[in-house]
Design an enzyme around this catalytic site. Structure first.
Site: not given
Ligand code: AMP
Length: 213
Positions: A15, A91, A125, A154, A165
């Site tokens: 993404k 999400r 990653r 990360r 996740r």
């Molecule tokens: P990502 O980089 O999109 O994988 O997001 C990293 C972390 O941020 C996720 O594992 C969640 O803890 C939090 N996060 C990101 N987007 C959301 C969302 N829309 N709702 C809730 N938590 C989010």
């Protein structure tokens, strides 16, 4: 018309990479809740009386940050832009319903990859802390040795957090994707392809929508 695009799919589907290309090709703004939350990891949200007192604590556990925090971030970001690619939101179903109240979406891109591919891409990653650029231990390491040496993983890309996740994705986010299955701009894309092939499919889907409007 600047398109309003959702890009959805599991972690590691591509993404972020594809969002960058959409930004370059269509001049829209990239709104990423993951990025916004990483920049606000230590923010004190104790006044909300939730399980944890900072967004970062949820993120490290691989759990979703509560809707009340994330919805407000998205609403403020959408207020400032015309066209956008929204990455990492919604999400869950409640977030999808909140977004319905905020704006109308033109294109819903759903990148599909297997769980096995997601795990492989995420655990390998590595991020350059200076530029934010992503690399991969197996598929894509930087030529510059200085960059190679400063790469970090990360905190939520460890095997354990990745599995959590992906479970959250299957339980909560997959139903949010289904929420859009009747949307006229809904397009599924094979995310197992090369980044260029994925991009060709995305570009065609967005182009169709932009021309048809
Ligand atoms: P990502 O980089 O999109 O994988 O997001 C990293 C972390 O941020 C996720 O594992 C969640 O803890 C939090 N996060 C990101 N987007 C959301 C969302 N829309 N709702 C809730 N938590 C989010």
């Amino acid at each position: 018309m600047a398109p309003k695009i959702l890009i959805m799919g599991p972690q590691g589907a591509g993404k972020g990479t594809q969002s960058q290309r959409i930004v370059e090709a269509y001049g829209v703004k990239h709104i990423t809740t993951g990025g916004a939350l990483r920049a606000n990891k230590q923010r004190d949200i104790s006044d909300l009386d939730l399980e944890y007192d900072t967004p970062g604590a949820y993120m490290e556990a691989g759990e979703l940050v509560p809707d009340v925090v994330v919805d407000a971030i998205v609403e403020a970001a959408l207020d400032e832009v015309d066209g956008f690619v929204l990455d990492g939101y919604p999400r869950n179903i409640d977030q999808a319903e909140a977004l319905d109240e905020m704006t109308d979406i033109d294109v819903v891109l759903v990148l599909e990859v297997s769980r096995e591919t997601s795990v492989k891409r995420l655990t390998g990653r590595r991020v350059d802390p200076e530029t934010g650029e992503n690399y991969h231990t197996e598929f894509d390491m930087p030529d510059d040795e200085a960059v190679r040496e400063r790469l970090v993983q990360r905190e939520d890309d460890t095997q354990e957090a990745v599995e959590t996740r992906l479970d959250v994705f299957e339980e909560e986010t997959a139903p949010a994707i289904d929420h859009y299955s009747d949307h006229e701009g809904y397009t599924t894309i094979d995310g197992e392809q090369s980044p260029d092939a994925v991009w060709a499919d995305i570009d065609a889907a967005v182009e169709r929508k932009v021309e048809g409007s």
